[in-house]
Design a protein around this motif. Structure first.
Motif, PDB file in Angstrom:
ATOM      1  N   ASP A 136       1.082  -1.105  -0.162  1.00 25.34           N
ATOM      2  CA  ASP A 136      -0.144  -0.068   0.228  1.00 25.34           C
ATOM      3  C   ASP A 136       0.814   1.149  -0.072  1.00 25.34           C
ATOM      4  OD1 ASP A 136      -2.768   1.256   0.334  1.00 25.34           O
ATOM      5  OD2 ASP A 136      -1.879   2.116   2.191  1.00 25.34           O
ATOM      6  N   LEU A 137       1.946   1.157   0.793  1.00 30.06           N
ATOM      7  CA  LEU A 137       3.027   2.474   0.879  1.00 30.06           C
ATOM      8  C   LEU A 137       3.450   2.558  -0.444  1.00 30.06           C
ATOM      9  CD1 LEU A 137       4.486   1.871   4.293  1.00 30.06           C
ATOM     10  CD2 LEU A 137       2.602   3.699   3.761  1.00 30.06           C
ATOM     11  N   PHE A 138       3.951   1.577  -1.251  1.00 34.20           N
ATOM     12  CA  PHE A 138       4.635   1.847  -2.359  1.00 34.20           C
ATOM     13  C   PHE A 138       3.695   1.927  -3.747  1.00 34.20           C
ATOM     14  CE2 PHE A 138       7.985   0.393   0.312  1.00 34.20           C
ATOM     15  CZ  PHE A 138       8.955   1.435   0.277  1.00 34.20           C
ATOM     16  N   HIS A 139       2.532   1.729  -3.630  1.00 27.75           N
ATOM     17  CA  HIS A 139       1.428   2.018  -4.463  1.00 27.75           C
ATOM     18  C   HIS A 139       1.525   0.571  -5.398  1.00 27.75           C
ATOM     19  CE1 HIS A 139       0.910   6.540  -4.167  1.00 27.75           C
ATOM     20  NE2 HIS A 139       0.846   5.787  -2.865  1.00 27.75           N
ATOM     21  N   ASP A 140       1.802  -0.524  -4.773  1.00 27.33           N
ATOM     22  CA  ASP A 140       2.028  -1.545  -5.825  1.00 27.33           C
ATOM     23  C   ASP A 140       0.710  -2.078  -6.197  1.00 27.33           C
ATOM     24  OD1 ASP A 140       3.737  -3.809  -6.813  1.00 27.33           O
ATOM     25  OD2 ASP A 140       2.777  -5.181  -5.343  1.00 27.33           O
ATOM     26  N   SER A 141       0.567  -2.633  -7.538  1.00 30.32           N
ATOM     27  CA  SER A 141      -0.664  -3.278  -8.037  1.00 30.32           C
ATOM     28  C   SER A 141      -0.975  -4.540  -7.922  1.00 30.32           C
ATOM     29  CB  SER A 141      -0.387  -2.883  -9.467  1.00 30.32           C
ATOM     30  OG  SER A 141       0.335  -3.479 -10.011  1.00 30.32           O
ATOM     31  N   ALA A 142      -0.079  -5.209  -7.330  1.00 32.58           N
ATOM     32  CA  ALA A 142      -0.039  -6.636  -7.015  1.00 32.58           C
ATOM     33  C   ALA A 142      -1.597  -6.799  -5.959  1.00 32.58           C
ATOM     34  CB  ALA A 142       0.956  -7.391  -6.606  1.00 32.58           C
ATOM     35  N   GLU A 143      -2.084  -8.081  -6.314  1.00 31.60           N
ATOM     36  CA  GLU A 143      -3.191  -8.235  -5.536  1.00 31.60           C
ATOM     37  C   GLU A 143      -2.721  -8.844  -3.994  1.00 31.60           C
ATOM     38  OE1 GLU A 143      -6.541 -11.922  -5.230  1.00 31.60           O
ATOM     39  OE2 GLU A 143      -4.950 -11.892  -6.779  1.00 31.60           O
ATOM     40  N   ARG A 144      -3.503  -8.275  -3.096  1.00 33.88           N
ATOM     41  CA  ARG A 144      -3.372  -8.110  -1.822  1.00 33.88           C
ATOM     42  C   ARG A 144      -4.215  -9.215  -1.231  1.00 33.88           C
ATOM     43  NH1 ARG A 144      -3.325  -1.683  -1.054  1.00 33.88           N
ATOM     44  NH2 ARG A 144      -1.859  -1.433  -2.694  1.00 33.88           N
ATOM     45  N   ALA A 145      -3.514 -10.065  -0.179  1.00 38.77           N
ATOM     46  CA  ALA A 145      -4.298 -10.989   0.501  1.00 38.77           C
ATOM     47  C   ALA A 145      -5.621 -10.471   1.463  1.00 38.77           C
ATOM     48  CB  ALA A 145      -3.444 -11.934   1.537  1.00 38.77           C
ATOM     49  N   LEU A 146      -5.098  -9.415   2.194  1.00 36.63           N
ATOM     50  CA  LEU A 146      -6.177  -8.635   3.038  1.00 36.63           C
ATOM     51  C   LEU A 146      -6.003  -6.951   2.662  1.00 36.63           C
ATOM     52  CD1 LEU A 146      -4.927 -10.145   6.575  1.00 36.63           C
ATOM     53  CD2 LEU A 146      -7.147 -10.612   5.281  1.00 36.63           C
ATOM     54  N   PRO A 147      -7.119  -6.290   2.970  1.00 41.32           N
ATOM     55  CA  PRO A 147      -7.016  -5.146   3.036  1.00 41.32           C
ATOM     56  C   PRO A 147      -6.191  -4.282   3.669  1.00 41.32           C
ATOM     57  CG  PRO A 147      -9.305  -5.647   3.053  1.00 41.32           C
ATOM     58  CD  PRO A 147      -8.321  -6.946   3.628  1.00 41.32           C
ATOM     59  N   ALA A 148      -5.561  -3.066   3.413  1.00 43.63           N
ATOM     60  CA  ALA A 148      -4.492  -2.456   4.018  1.00 43.63           C
ATOM     61  C   ALA A 148      -5.014  -2.137   5.489  1.00 43.63           C
ATOM     62  CB  ALA A 148      -3.972  -1.322   3.410  1.00 43.63           C
ATOM     63  N   GLY A 149      -6.240  -1.849   5.643  1.00 42.31           N
ATOM     64  CA  GLY A 149      -6.844  -1.324   6.890  1.00 42.31           C
ATOM     65  C   GLY A 149      -6.804  -2.563   7.963  1.00 42.31           C
ATOM     66  N   GLU A 150      -7.044  -3.834   7.581  1.00 40.92           N
ATOM     67  CA  GLU A 150      -6.937  -5.061   8.556  1.00 40.92           C
ATOM     68  C   GLU A 150      -5.590  -5.351   8.891  1.00 40.92           C
ATOM     69  OE1 GLU A 150      -9.206  -8.203   7.123  1.00 40.92           O
ATOM     70  OE2 GLU A 150     -10.957  -7.046   6.267  1.00 40.92           O
ATOM     71  N   ALA A 151      -4.746  -5.132   7.863  1.00 39.65           N
ATOM     72  CA  ALA A 151      -3.244  -5.579   7.840  1.00 39.65           C
ATOM     73  C   ALA A 151      -2.477  -4.398   9.027  1.00 39.65           C
ATOM     74  CB  ALA A 151      -2.397  -5.463   6.659  1.00 39.65           C
ATOM     75  N   TRP A 152      -3.080  -3.171   8.895  1.00 35.03           N
ATOM     76  CA  TRP A 152      -2.738  -2.123  10.150  1.00 35.03           C
ATOM     77  C   TRP A 152      -3.092  -2.578  11.428  1.00 35.03           C
ATOM     78  CZ3 TRP A 152       1.083   1.238  10.395  1.00 35.03           C
ATOM     79  CH2 TRP A 152       1.725   2.022   9.076  1.00 35.03           C
ATOM     80  N   PHE A 153      -4.377  -3.049  11.427  1.00 36.31           N
ATOM     81  CA  PHE A 153      -5.059  -3.521  12.658  1.00 36.31           C
ATOM     82  C   PHE A 153      -4.220  -4.847  13.203  1.00 36.31           C
ATOM     83  CE2 PHE A 153      -7.838  -6.233  15.112  1.00 36.31           C
ATOM     84  CZ  PHE A 153      -8.245  -5.365  15.962  1.00 36.31           C
ATOM     85  N   GLY A 154      -4.041  -5.611  12.388  1.00 37.78           N
ATOM     86  CA  GLY A 154      -3.354  -6.761  12.998  1.00 37.78           C
ATOM     87  C   GLY A 154      -1.940  -6.479  13.519  1.00 37.78           C
ATOM     88  N   LEU A 155      -1.223  -5.831  12.873  1.00 35.06           N
ATOM     89  CA  LEU A 155       0.119  -5.396  13.146  1.00 35.06           C
ATOM     90  C   LEU A 155       0.111  -4.681  14.478  1.00 35.06           C
ATOM     91  CD1 LEU A 155       2.812  -6.249  11.976  1.00 35.06           C
ATOM     92  CD2 LEU A 155       2.912  -3.987  10.978  1.00 35.06           C
ATOM     93  N   LEU A 156      -0.886  -3.640  14.586  1.00 35.54           N
ATOM     94  CA  LEU A 156      -0.762  -2.923  15.830  1.00 35.54           C
ATOM     95  C   LEU A 156      -1.225  -3.652  17.013  1.00 35.54           C
ATOM     96  CD1 LEU A 156      -2.474   0.464  14.520  1.00 35.54           C
ATOM     97  CD2 LEU A 156      -0.136   0.037  15.109  1.00 35.54           C
ATOM     98  N   ALA A 157      -1.970  -4.744  16.872  1.00 34.35           N
ATOM     99  CA  ALA A 157      -2.593  -5.410  17.894  1.00 34.35           C
ATOM    100  C   ALA A 157      -1.366  -6.556  18.153  1.00 34.35           C
ATOM    101  CB  ALA A 157      -3.779  -6.362  17.319  1.00 34.35           C
ATOM    102  N   PHE A 158      -0.714  -6.892  17.242  1.00 27.55           N
ATOM    103  CA  PHE A 158       0.661  -7.942  17.635  1.00 27.55           C
ATOM    104  C   PHE A 158       1.928  -6.939  18.190  1.00 27.55           C
ATOM    105  CE2 PHE A 158       4.984  -8.527  16.308  1.00 27.55           C
ATOM    106  CZ  PHE A 158       5.158 -10.053  16.744  1.00 27.55           C
ATOM    107  N   ALA A 159       1.923  -5.605  17.824  1.00 26.57           N
ATOM    108  CA  ALA A 159       2.916  -4.866  18.626  1.00 26.57           C
ATOM    109  C   ALA A 159       2.263  -4.478  20.106  1.00 26.57           C
ATOM    110  CB  ALA A 159       3.151  -3.561  17.714  1.00 26.57           C
ATOM    111  N   ALA A 160       1.236  -4.238  20.308  1.00 24.10           N
ATOM    112  CA  ALA A 160       0.558  -4.057  21.662  1.00 24.10           C
ATOM    113  C   ALA A 160       0.815  -5.143  22.468  1.00 24.10           C
ATOM    114  CB  ALA A 160      -0.659  -3.615  21.446  1.00 24.10           C
ATOM    115  N   LEU A 161       0.603  -6.340  21.986  1.00 26.52           N
ATOM    116  CA  LEU A 161       0.413  -7.492  22.860  1.00 26.52           C
ATOM    117  C   LEU A 161       2.039  -7.585  23.247  1.00 26.52           C
ATOM    118  CD1 LEU A 161      -0.531 -10.155  23.874  1.00 26.52           C
ATOM    119  CD2 LEU A 161      -0.108 -11.341  21.751  1.00 26.52           C
TER     120      LEU A 161
END
Length: 287
Positions: free
Chosen positions: A246-271
């Protein structure tokens, strides 16, 4: 000394400013960082890929240098865009993770094994400052192999291609900085939290590798069994890669939306941060 001599005097020298006290831990922790010849050699090896990319950028702009090979020089060898820097960051992040596996477990476990936290925290140093001081060792070392060479490559390409290219690709340096720090903070928190609970350095390093690879394996298993993509929420490397796309504007298909990826990574860091702060205490109650 004997009290009756009355020769004791309190310290009257200069005091370290409050905001920079955590850097004292960095100054003393970095002394033993590169005593290992293997670690020093590997750190130097981490600059091979950036050097190769730098030569590729130069060759891509100076196609006339290949005229002696009899090759056509009508166009560039390859396109330098967000995809190029995404691949660069992916390669360097793997090397940064290996560096973390060697450096991270030895930052906190010796203090816990020898009961040194009481000596640290009895001074004007908070638990958060202690964690920041130890983490700064990893952050500075990993910065040298991630965003610093990445920005150098961007500015070299900008100087060769001109102001128009730099303005059109203004998102690249933002992606390099933000993407690198996302990865640095994630793996640093993971390494330090594991180091706090596993006091044997070798076991903590092995567990760090295991958490990342086992997380990816469990994610694939969940996706196959449940026929979903939500299993990637426990795969830290996959979540980071989605954010990078998302940050590098890559057009390849993503497994998850960027919003869900941010949520998952922030939850991991918080844990990881919660588990780390729970272990960093001035005293320990043994039942």
């Amino acid at each position: 000394m004997a009290v009756y001599k009355r020769t004791y005097r309190g310290y009257s020298g200069g005091l370290t400013t409050h905001w920079s006290r955590f850097l004292v831990l960095y100054r003393y922790s970095r002394r033993n960082l590169f005593k290992s010849k293997f670690l020093t050699a590997f750190f130097v090896l981490c600059f091979f890929y950036p050097l190769l990319c730098l030569l590729g950028i130069y060759a891509n702009d100076h196609m006339s240098a290949f005229s002696f090979l009899g090759q056509r020089t009508n166009g560039p060898l390859f396109k330098i865009d967000g995809r190029f820097f995404l691949l660069f960051l992916s390669g360097q992040s793997s090397l940064a993770f290996i560096l973390t596996a060697f450096i991270g477990p030895g930052l906190i476990s010796p203090d816990l094994s020898n009961g040194a936290l009481t000596l640290y925290l009895c001074r004007p140093l908070s638990r958060l400052e202690y964690v920041a001081g130890k983490m700064s060792v990893l952050a500075i070392v990993l910065s040298w192999v991630t965003w610093i060479p990445g920005l150098v490559l961007f500015f070299v390409q900008a100087s060769l291609s001109g102001w128009d290219w730099a303005m059109h690709n203004f998102f690249i340096p933002i992606g390099i900085l933000l993407g690198s720090w996302i990865w640095i903070l994630s793996i640093a928190l993971l390494a330090m939290s594991l180091s706090a609970y596993v006091k044997w350095r070798i076991a903590a390093g092995a567990l760090l590798l295991g958490v990342l690879f086992l997380g990816a394996g469990f994610a694939q298993a969940i996706n196959r069994v449940l026929q979903t993509q939500q299993g990637y929420l426990i795969d830290v490397s996959k979540l980071t890669n989605i954010i990078w796309q998302d940050l590098f504007h890559d057009s390849a298909e993503r497994a998850l939306p960027a919003g869900e990826a941010w949520f998952g990574l922030l939850a991991f860091a918080a844990l990881c941060f919660y588990l780390l702060m729970k272990k960093i205490r001035a005293n320990e109650v043994v039942r």
